[in-house]
Design a protein around this motif. Structure first.
Motif, PDB file in Angstrom:
ATOM      1  N   UNK A   1       9.416-123.685  85.561  1.00 13.81           N
ATOM      2  CA  UNK A   1       9.561-124.120  84.174  1.00 13.81           C
ATOM      3  C   UNK A   1      10.373-125.399  84.127  1.00 13.81           C
ATOM      4  N   UNK A   2      10.788-125.749  82.917  1.00  9.27           N
ATOM      5  CA  UNK A   2      11.527-126.996  82.743  1.00  9.27           C
ATOM      6  C   UNK A   2      12.745-126.787  81.864  1.00  9.27           C
ATOM      7  N   UNK A   3      13.800-127.502  82.196  1.00  5.53           N
ATOM      8  CA  UNK A   3      14.960-127.614  81.326  1.00  5.53           C
ATOM      9  C   UNK A   3      14.605-128.679  80.290  1.00  5.53           C
TER      10      UNK A   3
ATOM     11  N   UNK B   1      16.910-131.685  79.544  1.00  7.01           N
ATOM     12  CA  UNK B   1      16.876-132.673  80.616  1.00  7.01           C
ATOM     13  C   UNK B   1      15.530-133.399  80.640  1.00  7.01           C
ATOM     14  N   UNK B   2      14.477-132.663  80.352  1.00  4.59           N
ATOM     15  CA  UNK B   2      13.138-133.247  80.370  1.00  4.59           C
ATOM     16  C   UNK B   2      12.986-134.309  79.282  1.00  4.59           C
ATOM     17  N   UNK B   3      13.480-133.995  78.077  1.00  5.89           N
ATOM     18  CA  UNK B   3      13.384-134.953  76.973  1.00  5.89           C
ATOM     19  C   UNK B   3      14.285-136.162  77.193  1.00  5.89           C
TER      20      UNK B   3
ATOM     21  N   UNK C   1      11.669-134.560  86.401  1.00  2.11           N
ATOM     22  CA  UNK C   1      12.456-134.856  87.596  1.00  2.11           C
ATOM     23  C   UNK C   1      12.802-133.545  88.280  1.00  2.11           C
ATOM     24  N   UNK C   2      13.279-133.642  89.490  1.00  2.00           N
ATOM     25  CA  UNK C   2      13.707-132.442  90.200  1.00  2.00           C
ATOM     26  C   UNK C   2      14.838-131.742  89.448  1.00  2.00           C
ATOM     27  N   UNK C   3      15.701-132.536  88.840  1.00  2.00           N
ATOM     28  CA  UNK C   3      16.828-131.958  88.116  1.00  2.00           C
ATOM     29  C   UNK C   3      16.367-131.172  86.900  1.00  2.00           C
ATOM     30  N   UNK C   4      15.265-131.575  86.302  1.00  3.50           N
ATOM     31  CA  UNK C   4      14.769-130.895  85.105  1.00  3.50           C
ATOM     32  C   UNK C   4      13.939-129.663  85.436  1.00  3.50           C
ATOM     33  N   UNK C   5      13.515-129.544  86.678  1.00  2.00           N
ATOM     34  CA  UNK C   5      12.653-128.432  87.071  1.00  2.00           C
ATOM     35  C   UNK C   5      13.462-127.150  87.249  1.00  2.00           C
ATOM     36  N   UNK C   6      12.952-126.042  86.711  1.00  2.00           N
ATOM     37  CA  UNK C   6      13.590-124.731  86.851  1.00  2.00           C
ATOM     38  C   UNK C   6      12.705-123.871  87.745  1.00  2.00           C
ATOM     39  N   UNK C   7      13.107-123.620  88.985  1.00  2.00           N
ATOM     40  CA  UNK C   7      12.248-122.872  89.910  1.00  2.00           C
ATOM     41  C   UNK C   7      12.131-121.404  89.518  1.00  2.00           C
TER      42      UNK C   7
END
Length: 380
Positions: free
Chosen positions: A141-143, A146-148, A153-159
């Motif tokens: 999923x995504x944060x 952070x995504x907006x 980005x890797x930082x915005x990705x929620x594994x």
């Protein structure tokens, strides 16, 4: 291009050292049986697959119990055919995923948790299947903040737990796979066949490292089941967990599990009510099989599954009644209401079946008069 997934870690509780550990109602398997797992690891000199905490032989012993050379007793976690456990463990040592299949109450979740604990030391990489499970629960999923703010980005990705297991070489668990919508189920196809999880938004992927595998559980008895596609089913080795073969085996399973639950709830020891446990198991088996134990009388089966798990629940509730509103000894009056609730799921049809069973079987059975009276009192 590939992307790494940093281990986020899980919070575990060591009952021996953690503050407030006594307040944990149900520790994870790797915490509750940490002493046994450590003893097995210390004496396990057999080959271990990559990133496994124990050898396949030791994992099987952990599940089925035994005594180590130094005298350490490993309690059984699963009471059933040894070959089933060996096939399940061996599957996890290959590149095939494992599907534990069976009717409700055959310990699929229990076995799944303990397999993950013994193999990876972590049973918490879990996807709980429901009708509302989204694709993100299996992929990522995504944060959105952070995504907006900064875009993909890797930082915005929620594994997801599955992605983390791939990156760390761990065992992921998917509970109630057939309850997940079919299109979401099929998200697993690429993961299981190619051992990779594409991330199109980043133009990258996560590739599984050695040690990664998936344990899924499923049953086809409940409503709301989504049949697995043939493509997905082919990517699993299926192990069917049966109901206990004999009444003695089921009584043993119920007694062991109730004793474990009872200790965590400060309830009386289950062996003090072994006669009532045997009666509960007898009732469940006879109604489930549609025939009395002696084979002389055919019976109608109610709509419920009357599983071993439900028998455990009935007995545990009865022990609580005995502890808080009785003399601490499990009696017929303590389990009668629980049995009624387990048997009579359809108020119309099941009540008739239960009444016929009471009058035709229980009433005439030697030594069951107290049980008959207790059941009659809660059935009126």
């Amino acid at each position: 291009m590939s992307v790494s997934v940093e281990p986020t870690g899980t919070t575990s509780v060591d009952p021996s050292v953690s503050e407030g550990a006594g307040e944990v109602l149900r520790p994870h398997a790797e915490d509750a049986f940490a002493t046994e797992l450590a003893a097995l690891a210390a004496q396990d000199d057999r080959p271990r697959p990559a990133r496994w905490r124990l050898s396949p032989w030791a994992v099987a012993m952990y599940l089925q119990g035994g005594t180590l050379p130094d005298g350490t007793v490993i309690t059984p976690k699963y009471v059933g055919p040894r070959r089933i456990v060996e096939v399940a463990v061996t599957t996890l040592a290959t590149d095939r995923a494992l599907l534990l299949l069976g009717v409700p109450g055959t310990a699929k979740t229990w076995v799944s948790e303990h397999l993950a604990a013994a193999v990876s030391g972590d049973s918490t990489l879990l996807v709980q299947g429901t009708a509302g499970t989204p694709e993100e629960a299996i992929r990522y999923g995504w944060n959105y903040a952070e995504l907006l703010a900064h875009g993909p980005s890797r930082k915005a990705l929620v594994p997801s737990p599955v992605m983390r297991a791939m990156a760390e070489g761990m065992t992921a668990r998917v509970e109630e796979l057939t309850r997940i919508p079919a299109d979401v189920q099929d998200t697993l196809i690429t993961i299981l066949s190619e051992k990779t999880l594409p991330i199109p938004e980043l133009g990258s992927e996560v590739q599984a490292v050695r040690g990664f595998n998936v344990i899924a559980t499923a049953n086809d008895r409940d409503r709301g089941v989504n049949e697995l596609s043939s493509a997905l089913r082919r990517r699993f080795n299926t192990v069917v967990l049966p109901l206990p073969e004999t009444a003695d085996a089921e009584v043993d399973i119920v007694s062991r599990r109730v004793d474990q639950l009872g200790r965590s709830l400060d309830l009386p020891a289950a062996p003090e009510g072994i006669d009532e446990i045997r009666r509960v198991v007898t009732v469940f088996r006879e109604l489930r099989d549609g025939v009395t134990a002696d084979g002389r009388t055919k019976l109608k089966s109610p709509s419920g599954t009357l599983s071993t798990a439900e028998a455990i629940s009935v007995v545990t509730n009865g022990l609580a009644l005995a502890a808080h509103f009785g003399d601490g000894v499990l009696r017929a009056s303590d389990v009668a209401a629980g049995i009624l609730g387990a048997v009579v799921r359809d108020p119309a049809a099941d009540r008739v079946i239960w009444q016929e069973y009471l009058e035709a079987v229980v009433r005439e059975r030697d030594g069951w008069k107290d049980f008959y009276r207790a059941c009659r009192e809660v059935s009126v």
